[in-house]
Scaffold this motif. Sequence first.
Motif, PDB file in Angstrom:
ATOM      1  N   THR A 162       0.783  -1.255  -0.186  1.00  0.00           N
ATOM      2  CA  THR A 162      -0.023  -0.010   0.084  1.00  0.00           C
ATOM      3  C   THR A 162       0.855   1.326  -0.002  1.00  0.00           C
ATOM      4  N   VAL A 205      -6.007   2.055  -1.003  1.00  0.00           N
ATOM      5  CA  VAL A 205      -5.611   1.019   0.184  1.00  0.00           C
ATOM      6  C   VAL A 205      -6.474   0.261   0.731  1.00  0.00           C
ATOM      7  N   ASP A 206      -7.770   1.078   0.935  1.00  0.00           N
ATOM      8  CA  ASP A 206      -9.125   0.148   1.068  1.00  0.00           C
ATOM      9  C   ASP A 206      -9.417  -1.012   0.215  1.00  0.00           C
ATOM     10  N   VAL A 233      -6.998  -3.580   0.860  1.00  0.00           N
ATOM     11  CA  VAL A 233      -7.169  -4.341   2.224  1.00  0.00           C
ATOM     12  C   VAL A 233      -8.483  -5.118   2.041  1.00  0.00           C
ATOM     13  N   VAL A 292      -3.124  -0.975   8.511  1.00  0.00           N
ATOM     14  CA  VAL A 292      -3.357  -1.989   7.490  1.00  0.00           C
ATOM     15  C   VAL A 292      -2.963  -3.373   7.943  1.00  0.00           C
TER      16      VAL A 292
END
Length: 234
Positions: free
Chosen positions: A157, A165-166, A169, A193
């Motif tokens: 990330t 990033v979300d 994840v 994270v």
Amino acid sequence: MLDVEALDAYYGKSHVLEAVSLSVGGGEIVGLLGRNGAGKTTALRSLAGLVQTRAARLAFDGADIRGLAPDRISRAGLVLVPDYRGVLAGLTVEENLRIAARARSPFGLDEAYQMFPRLEQRRANSGAALSGGEQQMLAIARGLMCDPKLLMLDEPTEGLAPIIVDEIVDALKLIRDRGTGLSVLIVDQNLDVCLAIASRHYILEQGRIVHAATSSELSVATEIQQRFLGVDAA
């Protein structure tokens, strides 16, 4: 799945890792944390056979992998997704994925596109036309199609927008929760994270493991976070 005891790593005469011991169980996600220069990337590269090492024990899936060439380690199922991503700029997204595919992998094109819908939207685009976040998704998806038993992710990330990033994840949580038995060893500077997806963590400092904790333990260990990770107290 992975059992490492007293691993030392060298760049020429430089002794970079000293007596590193760690383990990753089947289906487990483990974080490897530390400041820049602590030795995290070297640790992953050592496990992938890319760095000169010696170890008291280096076992993967019940087999001794000390001294094996990187291609043999990868084919055994220990797969590294490097921090530089390695996307082939002149190939399309789908071509990048297909050249990595192994017939026995439970992760095929359909699974890759399910986990990363952006890649399906860009399937005919060249690697050079992708954003940094899309290239990272492609690198992870390509690693999954290599039929890993343990996937090593180096800074997946880093430098990415929060929305990307979300999405990454969420994809890693899907890997964790789908029950395939795939293990993950993740290096990432984003502590949130790692706490969100990993069950436990090792912290490296100057090439040595200095702390080990579960996510619940590390999340409240503010002194450890400040001392070894440089995380400011809230």
